[in-house]
Scaffold this active site. Structure first.
Site, PDB file in Angstrom:
ATOM      1  N   GLU A 265     115.205 -24.420  29.719  1.00  0.00           N
ATOM      2  CA  GLU A 265     113.868 -25.007  29.628  1.00  0.00           C
ATOM      3  C   GLU A 265     114.003 -26.504  29.378  1.00  0.00           C
ATOM      4  O   GLU A 265     114.801 -26.928  28.545  1.00  0.00           O
ATOM      5  CB  GLU A 265     113.026 -24.429  28.472  1.00  0.00           C
ATOM      6  CG  GLU A 265     112.457 -23.058  28.689  1.00  0.00           C
ATOM      7  CD  GLU A 265     111.596 -22.620  27.497  1.00  0.00           C
ATOM      8  OE1 GLU A 265     111.215 -23.486  26.678  1.00  0.00           O
ATOM      9  OE2 GLU A 265     111.316 -21.417  27.381  1.00  0.00           O
ATOM     10  N   GLU A 319      99.534 -22.830  30.321  1.00  0.00           N
ATOM     11  CA  GLU A 319      99.319 -21.528  29.675  1.00  0.00           C
ATOM     12  C   GLU A 319      98.357 -21.711  28.498  1.00  0.00           C
ATOM     13  O   GLU A 319      98.752 -22.132  27.418  1.00  0.00           O
ATOM     14  CB  GLU A 319     100.655 -20.944  29.223  1.00  0.00           C
ATOM     15  CG  GLU A 319     101.604 -20.662  30.374  1.00  0.00           C
ATOM     16  CD  GLU A 319     102.957 -20.157  29.916  1.00  0.00           C
ATOM     17  OE1 GLU A 319     103.073 -18.950  29.630  1.00  0.00           O
ATOM     18  OE2 GLU A 319     103.893 -20.979  29.821  1.00  0.00           O
ATOM     19  N   LYS A 322      98.707 -20.178  24.623  1.00  0.00           N
ATOM     20  CA  LYS A 322      99.794 -20.525  23.710  1.00  0.00           C
ATOM     21  C   LYS A 322      99.216 -21.220  22.476  1.00  0.00           C
ATOM     22  O   LYS A 322      98.349 -22.093  22.580  1.00  0.00           O
ATOM     23  CB  LYS A 322     100.809 -21.428  24.411  1.00  0.00           C
ATOM     24  CG  LYS A 322     101.509 -20.757  25.581  1.00  0.00           C
ATOM     25  CD  LYS A 322     102.699 -21.550  26.067  1.00  0.00           C
ATOM     26  CE  LYS A 322     103.871 -21.392  25.119  1.00  0.00           C
ATOM     27  NZ  LYS A 322     105.106 -21.995  25.657  1.00  0.00           N
ATOM     28  N   GLU A 328     101.120 -27.815  23.775  1.00  0.00           N
ATOM     29  CA  GLU A 328     101.737 -26.514  24.034  1.00  0.00           C
ATOM     30  C   GLU A 328     101.111 -25.804  25.231  1.00  0.00           C
ATOM     31  O   GLU A 328     101.751 -24.981  25.881  1.00  0.00           O
ATOM     32  CB  GLU A 328     101.627 -25.612  22.799  1.00  0.00           C
ATOM     33  CG  GLU A 328     102.492 -26.032  21.633  1.00  0.00           C
ATOM     34  CD  GLU A 328     103.968 -25.939  21.965  1.00  0.00           C
ATOM     35  OE1 GLU A 328     104.385 -24.963  22.624  1.00  0.00           O
ATOM     36  OE2 GLU A 328     104.715 -26.865  21.585  1.00  0.00           O
TER      37      GLU A 328
END
Length: 500
Positions: A265, A319, A322, A328
């Site tokens: 990542e 997303e 999250k 985030e």
């Protein structure tokens, strides 16, 4: 000269030819997380991945619908055993055997799984499951060995940089001793089975949390100055290399120098809370564009120059479920509706920005002095079909002109129809390099492909150009250096003269 000696000479020369002429580079992949509402179904997500010519994907579980969606795509896939499943996998071999039989084997090798991650950032997990990781890895490996897949599918686990006690200067890099009880047997496992040490690296956090000590340019691969490691004299121009070398030195200190590092990542957010001023689309595009170039060019690091570093960008989608700070939820390259947050060229050939179609260039094929996107002569039928379906579906292209009795229906061929749809998508999306990717099926040309009454769209308008031209795509680039063939010839001539 004996025939055996000549054959041996030919073999040596061509081995050198392959060595000198073959382009190799670290792999760039994408992380496909699904902690969001309104995400497209897996089939559509895979189509999006193919459209952008992404060949390597990491997912965070072993969901059967995902495994099915990636079948027959030739995309290399990292799948996962999440932390919540570590206990049963660590306790009983039969659990690992059953999982492999029921979850993976029915779809392999059509679904090209290459790695299984067992646990994720366990040292950061609220529940202490570190002791379960290596036993679970061993059971997964044993199950793979029973199926004769242990040499084709690697087993590892992912870590955050929090597994380190020191990371600066890089030469002082060291693992935190409190994790030694599970790190040492894990590293022994990785070394024995030639599996990579997987780590999630985020220069963004290093900058955000220490703006007085880390410059933004250094974090973005844009620094014009160097940071010197006082112990080694090695010069660092970016945070990414410094973080990797900290791990390299930590591995070397424990006699695991041969264990390779895979970055599972990394990335940069496009939006953040008011204090996260560096979380912008421009910075995200800059970081990821420079990262891709750095990886595929095999730049390596100061401690290991030329080393391949396979790297996965986080992430495919924003997303929204999250928790945590605003950043985030904003790491994605795409919104859930599959539109781009910003442009990113996974080939590393461009900066991802829009093409300037009004200035410069000696274009001769049309009235707009611009570029068009057409189907590549080298594209497979399946790639053309996938690209056409995408453009006329999620790509929101008006494909009525290629329907029967319409101006662009003839010639009634897949390549012709795909060219019209590709170009419409390309022009509607800013005529950027990435908008003409189509999984490698698209090709940019400066010759107007319009013909008869079939007029191709022009960038900056909703209209089509009136000029006629023929398409003359160039050959796709080759990884064989032209000089290499002459090297072989010279090698043979010199070698032959030695035997005269």
């Amino acid at each position: 000269m004996g025939s055996g000696g000549f054959v041996q000479l030919v073999f040596i020369c061509f081995q050198l030819f392959l060595f000198l002429g073959t382009c190799r580079g670290g792999k760039i992949g994408i992380c496909y997380g699904r902690n969001a509402d309104d995400l497209p179904p897996p089939e559509k997500a895979v189509q999006l991945i193919q459209l952008h010519n992404i060949k390597y994907v990491r997912i965070y579980d072993s969901n059967i619908q995902l495994l099915k969606a990636f079948a027959n795509t030739n995309i290399e896939l990292i799948i996962a055993i999440p932390n919540s499943d570590l206990l049963p996998f660590s306790q009983f071999q039969t659990n690992a055997d059953t999982w492999l039989k029921n979850t993976l084997l029915p779809y392999y090798p059509a679904t090209k799984v290459t790695h299984i991650t067992v646990g994720a950032e366990v040292t950061e997990a609220p529940n202490n499951v570190s002791s379960l990781v290596v036993p679970a890895m061993q059971n997964i490996f044993t199950a793979l060995k029973k199926a004769a897949l242990h040499r084709k599918i690697k087993v590892s686990s992912t870590h955050s940089l929090g597994v380190m006690s020191r990371s600066f200067p890089p030469s002082a890099g060291a693992f935190d001793s409190k994790h030694a009880f599970f790190l040492k047997p894990m590293l022994e496992f990785l070394a024995e089975h030639n599996s990579p040490f997987m780590v999630n690296l985020y220069p963004y956090y290093a900058y955000r949390d220490s703006t007085t000590n880390v410059s933004l340019d250094y974090a973005l691969f844009e620094s014009s100055s160097e940071v010197i490691d006082p112990n080694t004299g090695l010069l660092y121009t970016n945070m990414f290399d410094a973080q990797i070398d900290a791990i390299n030195f930590a591995l070397t200190a424990l006699n695991f120098r041969t264990v390779e590092i895979m970055v599972t990542e990394t990335g940069w957010p496009t939006k953040g809370s008011p204090k996260e001023t560096a979380a912008t689309p421009d910075n995200a595009q800059t970081y990821n564009t420079n990262l891709i170039r750095h990886v595929i060019n095999n730049t390596g690091t100061p401690a290991k120059p030329g080393e391949e570093i396979d790297t996965y960008i986080f992430s495919l989608f924003n997303e929204n479920r999250k928790p945590g700070l605003e950043s985030e939820r904003n790491w994605g390259l795409f919104f859930p509706d599959q539109t781009s947050v910003y442009n990113l060229d996974f080939t590393g050939r461009s900066g991802g920005g829009a093409v300037d179609t009004t200035a410069g260039g000696n274009f001769t094929g049309g009235l707009n002095n611009g570029t068009w996107c057409v189907a590549s002569n080298n594209a497979s039928e399946s790639d053309l079909r996938n690209g056409l379906d995408w453009a006329c579906g999620p790509g929101n292209v008006d494909c009525s002109a290629i329907q029967p009795s319409q101006p662009c229906f003839e010639p009634d061929s897949l390549a012709s129809h795909a060219s019209y749809a590709f170009n419409s998508y390309y022009q509607q999306n800013g005529a950027t390099d990435i908008a003409c990717t189509f999984g490698g099926a698209g090709f940019r040309t400066n010759k107007n492909p319009s013909y008869d009454n079939c007029m191709y769209m022009v960038f900056g308008t909703n209209k089509t150009a009136a000029a006629n031209a023929t398409i003359s795509p160039s050959k796709s680039s080759s990884c064989v250096k032209p000089i290499s063939l002459w090297f072989v010839v010279g090698c043979l001539l010199i070698g032959s003269s030695a035997f005269l």
